[in-house]
Design a protein around this motif. Structure first.
Motif, PDB file in Angstrom:
ATOM      1  N   TYR A 276       0.832  -1.202   0.000  1.00 12.19           N
ATOM      2  CA  TYR A 276       0.000   0.000   0.000  1.00 12.19           C
ATOM      3  C   TYR A 276       0.866   1.251   0.000  1.00 12.19           C
ATOM      4  O   TYR A 276       1.874   1.323   0.706  1.00 12.19           O
ATOM      5  CB  TYR A 276      -0.910  -0.014   1.234  1.00 12.19           C
TER       6      TYR A 276
ATOM      7  N   THR B 245       0.483   5.804  -0.634  1.00 16.43           N
ATOM      8  CA  THR B 245      -0.294   7.002  -0.955  1.00 16.43           C
ATOM      9  C   THR B 245       0.627   8.044  -1.575  1.00 16.43           C
ATOM     10  O   THR B 245       1.730   8.279  -1.077  1.00 16.43           O
ATOM     11  CB  THR B 245      -0.971   7.589   0.306  1.00 16.43           C
TER      12      THR B 245
ATOM     13  N   SER C 191      -4.368   6.793  -3.323  1.00 11.78           N
ATOM     14  CA  SER C 191      -3.889   5.583  -2.649  1.00 11.78           C
ATOM     15  C   SER C 191      -3.854   4.421  -3.640  1.00 11.78           C
ATOM     16  O   SER C 191      -4.804   4.221  -4.401  1.00 11.78           O
ATOM     17  CB  SER C 191      -4.806   5.228  -1.474  1.00 11.78           C
TER      18      SER C 191
ATOM     19  N   TRP D 222     -10.067  -3.284   0.686  1.00 14.11           N
ATOM     20  CA  TRP D 222      -9.702  -1.921   0.309  1.00 14.11           C
ATOM     21  C   TRP D 222     -10.819  -1.066  -0.282  1.00 14.11           C
ATOM     22  O   TRP D 222     -10.677   0.147  -0.381  1.00 14.11           O
ATOM     23  CB  TRP D 222      -8.546  -1.965  -0.710  1.00 14.11           C
TER      24      TRP D 222
END
Length: 199
Positions: free
Chosen positions: A9, A11, A21, A47
């Protein structure tokens, strides 16, 4: 993650300084449409994505596309469900999935689309998706071209990926596939380059 799939993950900021993101997952050890579908289902639960992208390699239709070329298919043809009659299989039960029209317009507005880049081309021809590892290029003539002569490749995850995206609140999807072989030679020579071109 709370399941057996791994995620990465990150951002970042767009040109207007808005946060974007990105979460990435991948199949390890096992592959195929069922595994891809399970991964998407778990991914969406984890998600709640706004867009799903599938990136990887595919076998290309001989004499219709080049090694290293990239297919961003407008249509994914699901040939996993077959009919067996008189001693042979047919894909009469094939289903088709078409990309979101807004995404298609966005992709085609890019200057690289349908043009020759440094050493590969990008096209939106249909791609087939089966649960078959192709090691004989006659597969295209026997099983895929009877469904669509426009097909330029075939692989083993897109159908499950797209179907799961549709079930999970109809999440928009895009598929990127680099041509790594023609189904007759599973050499690793072009796999890395094909995968790189999709990125």
């Amino acid at each position: 993650a709370s399941n057996s799939f791994e995620y990465y993950y990150h951002t970042m900021k767009d040109s207007k300084n808005n946060p974007i993101s990105v979460a990435i997952s991948y199949l390890t050890g096992r592959y195929g449409n069922t595994e891809a579908s399970l991964c998407v289902s778990n991914f969406c639960d984890e998600w709640t994505p706004k867009l799903m992208c599938l990136i990887g390699i595919a076998a290309g239709a001989p004499n219709k596309i080049k090694l290293g070329d990239v297919i961003i298919p407008r249509t994914v043809i699901d040939v996993t469900l077959k009919e067996y009659s008189k001693g042979s299989f047919s894909n009469n039960l094939a289903e088709t999935y078409t990309i979101n029209p807004d995404l298609e317009r966005m992709l085609k507005s890019h200057p690289a689309f349908n043009q020759m880049l440094t050493d590969f081309s990008i096209t939106d021809h249909p791609i087939g998706s089966d649960n078959t590892l192709i090691k004989d290029s006659t597969y295209f003539e026997k099983y895929l071209f009877p469904v669509s002569t426009a097909c330029r490749g075939c692989e083993m995850e897109s159908a499950g990926f797209v179907r799961a995206c549709q079930i999970e609140e109809d999440v928009p999807w895009i598929v990127f596939r680099g041509i790594s072989d023609f189904g007759d030679n599973k050499s690793d020579e072009y796999q890395s380059q094909a995968a790189y071109n999709t990125s």
